[in-house]
Design a protein around this motif. Structure first.
Motif, PDB file in Angstrom:
ATOM      1  N   GLN A   1       0.888  -1.265   0.283  1.00  0.00           N
ATOM      2  CA  GLN A   1       0.357  -0.106  -0.163  1.00  0.00           C
ATOM      3  C   GLN A   1       0.961   0.707   0.147  1.00  0.00           C
ATOM      4  O   GLN A   1       1.995   1.177   0.595  1.00  0.00           O
ATOM      5  CB  GLN A   1      -1.103  -0.092   1.648  1.00  0.00           C
ATOM      6  N   SER A   2       0.335   2.105  -0.920  1.00  0.00           N
ATOM      7  CA  SER A   2       1.014   3.449  -1.021  1.00  0.00           C
ATOM      8  C   SER A   2      -0.430   4.149  -0.665  1.00  0.00           C
ATOM      9  O   SER A   2      -1.174   3.723  -0.697  1.00  0.00           O
ATOM     10  CB  SER A   2       1.698   3.353  -1.864  1.00  0.00           C
ATOM     11  N   GLU A   3       0.499   5.900  -0.977  1.00  0.00           N
ATOM     12  CA  GLU A   3      -0.551   6.921  -0.758  1.00  0.00           C
ATOM     13  C   GLU A   3      -1.520   6.995  -1.736  1.00  0.00           C
ATOM     14  O   GLU A   3      -2.737   6.647  -1.338  1.00  0.00           O
ATOM     15  CB  GLU A   3       0.249   7.810  -0.818  1.00  0.00           C
ATOM     16  N   ASN A   4      -1.770   6.889  -2.853  1.00  0.00           N
ATOM     17  CA  ASN A   4      -2.497   6.792  -3.959  1.00  0.00           C
ATOM     18  C   ASN A   4      -1.980   5.410  -4.872  1.00  0.00           C
ATOM     19  O   ASN A   4      -3.005   5.591  -6.166  1.00  0.00           O
ATOM     20  CB  ASN A   4      -2.404   7.665  -4.874  1.00  0.00           C
ATOM     21  N   ASN A   5      -1.709   3.912  -4.088  1.00  0.00           N
ATOM     22  CA  ASN A   5      -1.511   3.138  -4.942  1.00  0.00           C
ATOM     23  C   ASN A   5      -2.301   1.779  -4.621  1.00  0.00           C
ATOM     24  O   ASN A   5      -1.540   2.036  -3.417  1.00  0.00           O
ATOM     25  CB  ASN A   5      -0.578   3.152  -6.340  1.00  0.00           C
ATOM     26  N   ARG A   6      -2.490   0.970  -4.877  1.00  0.00           N
ATOM     27  CA  ARG A   6      -2.051  -0.473  -4.130  1.00  0.00           C
ATOM     28  C   ARG A   6      -1.795  -1.605  -5.153  1.00  0.00           C
ATOM     29  O   ARG A   6      -2.677  -1.798  -5.886  1.00  0.00           O
ATOM     30  CB  ARG A   6      -3.319  -0.955  -3.647  1.00  0.00           C
ATOM     31  N   GLU A   7      -0.507  -1.870  -4.726  1.00  0.00           N
ATOM     32  CA  GLU A   7      -0.035  -3.247  -6.088  1.00  0.00           C
ATOM     33  C   GLU A   7      -0.059  -3.962  -4.823  1.00  0.00           C
ATOM     34  O   GLU A   7       0.196  -4.449  -3.759  1.00  0.00           O
ATOM     35  CB  GLU A   7       1.171  -3.266  -6.089  1.00  0.00           C
ATOM     36  N   VAL A   8      -0.830  -5.161  -5.762  1.00  0.00           N
ATOM     37  CA  VAL A   8      -2.049  -6.913  -5.557  1.00  0.00           C
ATOM     38  C   VAL A   8      -1.059  -7.801  -6.039  1.00  0.00           C
ATOM     39  O   VAL A   8      -1.352  -8.016  -6.959  1.00  0.00           O
ATOM     40  CB  VAL A   8      -3.649  -6.483  -5.319  1.00  0.00           C
ATOM     41  N   TRP A   9      -0.391  -8.339  -5.130  1.00  0.00           N
ATOM     42  CA  TRP A   9       0.201  -9.864  -5.766  1.00  0.00           C
ATOM     43  C   TRP A   9      -1.295 -11.723  -5.691  1.00  0.00           C
ATOM     44  O   TRP A   9      -1.167 -11.216  -4.187  1.00  0.00           O
ATOM     45  CB  TRP A   9       1.422 -10.189  -5.476  1.00  0.00           C
ATOM     46  N   PHE A  10      -0.875 -12.086  -6.579  1.00  0.00           N
ATOM     47  CA  PHE A  10      -1.276 -12.893  -7.214  1.00  0.00           C
ATOM     48  C   PHE A  10      -1.433 -14.355  -7.642  1.00  0.00           C
ATOM     49  O   PHE A  10       0.046 -14.394  -7.975  1.00  0.00           O
ATOM     50  CB  PHE A  10      -3.135 -12.814  -8.032  1.00  0.00           C
ATOM     51  N   LYS A  11      -1.578 -15.441  -6.225  1.00  0.00           N
ATOM     52  CA  LYS A  11      -0.725 -16.950  -6.531  1.00  0.00           C
ATOM     53  C   LYS A  11      -1.927 -17.432  -6.879  1.00  0.00           C
ATOM     54  O   LYS A  11      -2.983 -17.600  -6.601  1.00  0.00           O
ATOM     55  CB  LYS A  11      -0.064 -17.623  -5.495  1.00  0.00           C
ATOM     56  N   ILE A  12      -1.683 -18.024  -8.629  1.00  0.00           N
ATOM     57  CA  ILE A  12      -2.975 -18.188  -9.359  1.00  0.00           C
ATOM     58  C   ILE A  12      -2.530 -19.651  -8.850  1.00  0.00           C
ATOM     59  O   ILE A  12      -2.040 -20.710  -8.434  1.00  0.00           O
ATOM     60  CB  ILE A  12      -2.848 -19.018 -11.206  1.00  0.00           C
TER      61      ILE A  12
END
Length: 217
Positions: free
Chosen positions: A114-125
């Motif tokens: 999580q950052s101020e204006n962005n969320r990076e989400v990682w997925f494992k298929i």
């Protein structure tokens, strides 16, 4: 067909369980009710379902064994919320990418940055065989949302979510371990499968030629 642009969210108000089958009833937003009829297609978390009954804003959908097996819809309980998109019309703007509503597999959220204006989400298929269709800057459908793929590893990939996406969809409430539905971009799948098939044919032809030459010698 769908565009991957979520039009709203809907609460599951009741579920009727049967053997390898369930009917769930959702409370659709008023804006998505006009023109809705029996037999219409509505995407729930990206999965195309058919309207089986309409009672004011309570709309019923049947989920068969395969749907319950492949998607995250079988994990839903009354009170849960799903992303909703009505089927696209020919005059609609395609703001995302064309999607069929056919879920290929699910993916687990394994990391959130999580950052101020962005969320990076990682997925494992859950089905590793599908990773070959997940390409950097390619398209992927996640719970019915058209998103651009960020970084990719052998087993994982990430997307970057803006505040608008987090606010308008269920992804804003997702956390570690949650499962999401994955729809592979069909154009990417067709290209990858075609390239693999052509390379396999060339390899087999080369092996055959080499074997024949060896026998002749």
């Amino acid at each position: 067909m769908f565009t991957g642009i979520v039009q709203g969210t809907a609460e599951i108000v009741s579920i009727e369980e049967k053997d390898l089958f369930r009917t769930h009833i959702v409370k659709l937003p008023e804006a998505l009710l006009p023109g809705l009829a029996l037999g219409a297609s509505v995407a729930h978390n990206g999965c195309c379902l058919t309207v089986t009954a309409i009672d004011d804003d309570r709309v019923s959908f049947d989920l068969i064994k395969e749907t319950l097996r492949v998607t995250n819809l079988g994990n839903l309980r009354p009170g849960d919320v799903v992303n909703i998109e009505r089927a696209a019309k020919f005059s609609d703007e395609i703001g995302g990418h064309l999607m069929s509503g056919h879920i290929m597999t699910t993916a687990e959220i394994c990391k959130i940055i999580q950052s101020e204006n962005n969320r990076e989400v990682w997925f494992k298929i859950q089905d590793p065989a599908q990773m070959k269709y997940i390409l950097h800057k390619g398209f992927v459908g996640i719970d019915g949302i058209s998103l651009t793929v960020g970084d990719v590893t052998k087993t994982k990939f990430c997307v970057h979510l803006i505040p608008e996406t987090l606010e308008r969809t269920t992804l804003g409430a997702k956390t570690f371990g949650d499962l999401v539905n994955i729809e592979i971009d069909p154009h990417t799948q067709a290209i990858v499968d075609t390239v693999e098939r052509v390379l396999a044919q060339r390899e087999n032809a080369a092996i055959k030629t080499f074997t024949e030459q060896t026998v002749q010698e």
